[in-house]
Enzyme design. Sequence first.
Site, PDB file in Angstrom:
ATOM      1  N   GLY A   1      -4.227  32.078  71.849  1.00  0.00           N
ATOM      2  CA  GLY A   1      -5.659  31.871  71.959  1.00  0.00           C
ATOM      3  C   GLY A   1      -6.244  31.153  70.767  1.00  0.00           C
ATOM      4  O   GLY A   1      -7.426  30.808  70.773  1.00  0.00           O
TER       5      GLY A   1
ATOM      6  N   THR B   1      -7.362  41.228  70.125  1.00  0.00           N
ATOM      7  CA  THR B   1      -6.244  40.292  70.110  1.00  0.00           C
ATOM      8  C   THR B   1      -6.781  38.861  70.094  1.00  0.00           C
ATOM      9  O   THR B   1      -7.964  38.620  70.357  1.00  0.00           O
ATOM     10  CB  THR B   1      -5.332  40.464  71.344  1.00  0.00           C
ATOM     11  OG1 THR B   1      -6.019  39.983  72.505  1.00  0.00           O
ATOM     12  CG2 THR B   1      -4.928  41.911  71.536  1.00  0.00           C
ATOM     13  N   CYS B   2      -5.880  37.922  69.810  1.00  0.00           N
ATOM     14  CA  CYS B   2      -6.193  36.491  69.883  1.00  0.00           C
ATOM     15  C   CYS B   2      -5.410  35.827  71.004  1.00  0.00           C
ATOM     16  O   CYS B   2      -5.059  34.641  70.916  1.00  0.00           O
ATOM     17  CB  CYS B   2      -5.877  35.812  68.551  1.00  0.00           C
ATOM     18  SG  CYS B   2      -6.913  36.360  67.187  1.00  0.00           S
ATOM     19  N   SER B   3      -5.124  36.579  72.041  1.00  0.00           N
ATOM     20  CA  SER B   3      -4.330  36.092  73.151  1.00  0.00           C
ATOM     21  C   SER B   3      -5.216  35.790  74.351  1.00  0.00           C
ATOM     22  O   SER B   3      -6.302  36.346  74.498  1.00  0.00           O
ATOM     23  CB  SER B   3      -3.272  37.134  73.538  1.00  0.00           C
ATOM     24  OG  SER B   3      -2.561  36.735  74.689  1.00  0.00           O
TER      25      SER B   3
END
Length: 587
Positions: A251, A309-311
């Site tokens: 992401g 999260t950075c997903s």
Amino acid sequence: MLYDFQDRKFQTRVLPDNEESISEVQEVENLLNSFKTKLAAALARCRIKHDALSIYHILPEMVRKQELRASMLPLYAWINTCKISAEEVYSNLKKKGFTRVKSVLHVDDKVFAVDQHCHDVLIFPSHFKKDLINIDLFKDYKLIFQDKSRSLAVHSVRALLNVDDDVLMVNTGSWYTVAHMSVLTNNNTSKIFVCGVQSQYKDPDLKKLFSKMGCKNIEILHETFANIESKDHRLQKVKVILLLPRCSGLGVSNPVEFILSEHEDTDLLKDLSQGGTSEDKLQALAQQQYEQLVHAMKFTKAQAVVYCTCSVYPEENEIVVKKALDCQDQGNKTQPYRLSPPVLPLCSLKEIHLSTDKFFRMEPSEITNGCFLSILTRERDPSETVSVKDVLARAAAKGLLDGIELGKSSKREKKKKKAKTLTKASTTDSNGIQMKIAEFLSRETKASANPSETLMTKTPLPQKNVTQASSQTRRSSKPATSLLAPTLLKSTGHSRPCEPSTNLRSRPGGKVVPLKPVEIILPPVMLPLASPQVTRSQLPAHHFYYRWIGAKTSGPGYFPTPSVLRRGDKPKENLPSSLFKHPQPWL
């Protein structure tokens, strides 16, 4: 490192003033530098084989797009309010030639803007990074560059904290995230616990870094999160757990940099070089994230868990959270967790649409990286609820309410105390009156037994009359205005006017004689008109008469009691006829 090595034409890298040298990295750089001729030749052969102009074109197309977006992405930096205020930062940037604007997008001038979600985060154009690094604000750790997703995570935690709540941070990655959490809670008495620091030799370096940044409420735990028990005595005041699990990192605009800086792990780089994350690796990450989230929900003293999260994969985001919520232990005595709405402001219709299912999402765009946030909360245990008075007392004991007096009670409390005092006094007075009445009846009884002590023989009252006399005395203590018509109009039932006290009078000679009954006839009472339009023909035909009338005496010891002419009773013949023939009601 090889790409960076080729980008600077195989020249030795010069460390910035604020960056410390790492021995392992320095060793690898020296080895690359010693083989720079052979590396250059090998890269040339590889470029010819793949028909690529440079090593950049050998990378997958998705990675190249991310690299391009990363080069244009604005810079985010948070203000270290432990060392400087926001107004001072604005003033210093203005002296450096920067102007504050609402948006830095597509602006090439020296400008900055304040982030809409986080009030302490500033946004700069991407091409000013080299100029900003060399100014004192960044050298002195007054401004710190960091991805916005991490600032969103710590601000979500801050919105859930009370004055003395502690925080447990899991998988922090960058130590700047820990420092940002510490800065936001600097004015509180909170502690920031950081777990997973397995290498104790890092402690001096971390303490030195936090000391430079002015952070004082950070405590490092060397145990991994899986080995920390929920009953740990150090974590009894932890109310919020910030969980930043290892994720694929797709992401963000530069996943390679994100993985190396956040997780210190290179096992994902192989997948990224192929253009994505394999299904097996994604399932392994999702299972690890699920286990950490379930373990965080077992801390009985905690009241909230922030999962970030950075997903962009649902397998790492929504599916993990919903699975953990569905698998809660229903037999546990603690309150279950539930999904709560975002605690961050929603600044656009797109964000509102993305947050309809109570998840906070930010898709990768030209202004920000992707981010996923989930807030899990549960109601506080009723046994742990603290009153406002206790909270103020605790804050005053810790010096947070300097100059504020807490000894004075509120007006409502004063009124309650006054009402209690009056009630107690009235009860005491009524008891005293009853005692006086009993003493009077006792004297009368003695006087009837010994005629020589009194000039007039009287019959003692029965016990029933004692209660009646006491009630009459209490009623007679009310003001006389309560016998008037307005008070009588308020009652719709069989109203009774207050009865007078015992009709006795003492003469100068010492004789006590009963008074003669007197009839008092009050004028008829009329209800007020509901509206000016009501005519006289609409007035009620019947009137209400109230009068005092004494009964006939039946003996020398008899006390006259008043009676009331009730509604519907006919007046006696001995009443003056002019009273009932009056054409208009008396006013």
